[in-house]
Design a protein around this motif. Structure first.
Motif, PDB file in Angstrom:
ATOM      1  N   PRO A 274       0.926  -2.362  21.690  1.00  0.00           N
ATOM      2  CA  PRO A 274       0.695  -1.046  21.064  1.00  0.00           C
ATOM      3  C   PRO A 274       1.754  -0.695  20.020  1.00  0.00           C
ATOM      4  O   PRO A 274       1.417  -0.176  18.933  1.00  0.00           O
ATOM      5  N   ALA A 275       3.013  -0.964  20.316  1.00  0.00           N
ATOM      6  CA  ALA A 275       4.093  -0.643  19.379  1.00  0.00           C
ATOM      7  C   ALA A 275       3.988  -1.496  18.119  1.00  0.00           C
ATOM      8  O   ALA A 275       4.206  -1.008  16.998  1.00  0.00           O
ATOM      9  N   ILE A 276       3.628  -2.782  18.279  1.00  0.00           N
ATOM     10  CA  ILE A 276       3.472  -3.668  17.120  1.00  0.00           C
ATOM     11  C   ILE A 276       2.336  -3.172  16.237  1.00  0.00           C
ATOM     12  O   ILE A 276       2.446  -3.125  15.004  1.00  0.00           O
ATOM     13  N   LEU A 277       1.238  -2.766  16.866  1.00  0.00           N
ATOM     14  CA  LEU A 277       0.094  -2.255  16.108  1.00  0.00           C
ATOM     15  C   LEU A 277       0.439  -0.947  15.400  1.00  0.00           C
ATOM     16  O   LEU A 277       0.029  -0.720  14.261  1.00  0.00           O
ATOM     17  N   GLU A 278       1.183  -0.100  16.086  1.00  0.00           N
ATOM     18  CA  GLU A 278       1.604   1.165  15.467  1.00  0.00           C
ATOM     19  C   GLU A 278       2.457   0.904  14.227  1.00  0.00           C
ATOM     20  O   GLU A 278       2.297   1.564  13.195  1.00  0.00           O
ATOM     21  N   ASP A 279       3.354  -0.077  14.321  1.00  0.00           N
ATOM     22  CA  ASP A 279       4.205  -0.425  13.174  1.00  0.00           C
ATOM     23  C   ASP A 279       3.359  -0.946  12.006  1.00  0.00           C
ATOM     24  O   ASP A 279       3.603  -0.598  10.841  1.00  0.00           O
ATOM     25  N   LEU A 280       2.359  -1.785  12.331  1.00  0.00           N
ATOM     26  CA  LEU A 280       1.489  -2.307  11.286  1.00  0.00           C
ATOM     27  C   LEU A 280       0.686  -1.191  10.620  1.00  0.00           C
ATOM     28  O   LEU A 280       0.554  -1.140   9.394  1.00  0.00           O
ATOM     29  N   ALA A 281       0.171  -0.284  11.443  1.00  0.00           N
ATOM     30  CA  ALA A 281      -0.595   0.833  10.905  1.00  0.00           C
ATOM     31  C   ALA A 281       0.272   1.707  10.003  1.00  0.00           C
ATOM     32  O   ALA A 281      -0.178   2.158   8.937  1.00  0.00           O
ATOM     33  N   GLU A 282       1.514   1.944  10.426  1.00  0.00           N
ATOM     34  CA  GLU A 282       2.433   2.752   9.631  1.00  0.00           C
ATOM     35  C   GLU A 282       2.745   2.090   8.295  1.00  0.00           C
ATOM     36  O   GLU A 282       2.806   2.767   7.238  1.00  0.00           O
ATOM     37  N   GLU A 283       2.925   0.782   8.318  1.00  0.00           N
ATOM     38  CA  GLU A 283       3.171   0.040   7.069  1.00  0.00           C
ATOM     39  C   GLU A 283       1.997   0.245   6.091  1.00  0.00           C
ATOM     40  O   GLU A 283       2.192   0.438   4.889  1.00  0.00           O
TER      41      GLU A 283
END
Length: 287
Positions: A274-283
């Motif tokens: 979830p945290a990795i996906l959140e970072d990707l979405a934020e990018e």
């Protein structure tokens, strides 16, 4: 045998039972081919669940194999009857790629699906926009056909939220697949946000293999392991541009199980997803 199995798995069960009874009777494939006046390849396909067989030929073979127990005969005939039913995917067959109807049947009956995806988001986790972009790029065709294939993909996804028998899905996907802007930046950002929702489901597990990890054992290509009820053997599905392959021999299945275990051991823990996906979405929001 699994009573709730659909036609694809029941066809495989029928073939397996006919093969067992043939071997028990001391007959060879060529003997059966001669008896039914057909090719050996046809019998081989029947025994692997890849070709149909008429009910009268099943009864004929059971009698020829020396099966005298009427209850056993009727049990086999019931499997044959179940195998003749049409699955939900039948009305899509005219637009499906070769072999995809078989895969849909197997996926519909699987309890557990484990998959390695180096290029795309797994089909069961795709948004409509992402699926439309993938299908349109990989298999250019009329818009109506693409839309039917997208509907087919969405119908497959219902297994993840089924109340009676949800599919247990575990996917290892390459980070590079999540950074490729399939359908454009907005569509890809929506896809990542959708994945954040999906991995919250109790039956969906995803791991993201970092590009920085470098080479690893599964890089040869996409594959899936489909597991069924205990008495139904696991099937390996290998997809490539040259076509799809189904592997059922124990040594082949064992090799892919070991490969999947190694690749998921090399990837970050699912709790980090979830945290990795959140970072990707934020990018993607910042671009």
């Amino acid at each position: 045998m699994a009573a709730a199995s659909g036609p694809t798995v029941r066809g495989r069960q029928l073939g397996s039972e006919l093969r067992r009874l043939r071997e028990q009777a001391g007959k060879k494939i060529e003997d059966v081919a001669e008896h039914l006046e057909c090719s050996m390849s046809k019998i081989s396909r029947v025994e692997t669940g890849k070709a149909p067989i008429k009910a009268r030929d099943v009864r004929d073979l059971l009698h020829w194999f020396g099966v005298e127990d009427e209850a056993q005969v009727e049990a086999v005939m019931q499997i044959h009857k179940d195998a003749q039913q049409q699955g939900w995917w039948a009305h899509y067959e005219e637009v499906l790629p070769s072999g995809m109807a078989t895969y849909a049947g197997l996926e519909s009956d699987a309890r557990i699906l484990r998959s390695y995806e180096p290029i795309f988001v797994h089909g069961l986790l795709q948004t409509e926009d992402y699926a439309k972009a993938v299908i349109g790029a990989v298999r250019p065709s009329e818009l109506e056909e693409i839309e039917r294939l997208v509907r087919f993909r969405k119908e497959r996804q219902e297994r993840l939220t089924s109340k009676s028998n949800p599919l247990d899905l575990w996917v290892v996907v390459e980070e590079a697949a999540l950074r490729r802007p399939v359908g454009g930046k907005e569509a890809m950002r929506a896809q990542i946000e959708y994945l954040i929702e999906q991995v919250a489901l109790p039956n969906v597990t995803m791991q993201i293999m970092p590009t920085a990890k470098g080479a690893h054992i599964a890089m040869a290509g996409t594959f899936s392991l489909l597991e069924f009820e205990p008495q139904t053997p696991t099937v390996v599905y290998v997809d490539s541009i040259a076509g799809n392959v189904y592997l059922e021999k124990e040594r082949d299945v064992r090799k892919f199980i070991q490969t999947f275990d190694l690749v998921r051991a090399a990837a970050p823990d699912p709790q980090e997803t979830p945290a990795i996906l959140e970072d990707l979405a934020e990018e993607m929001r910042k671009k």
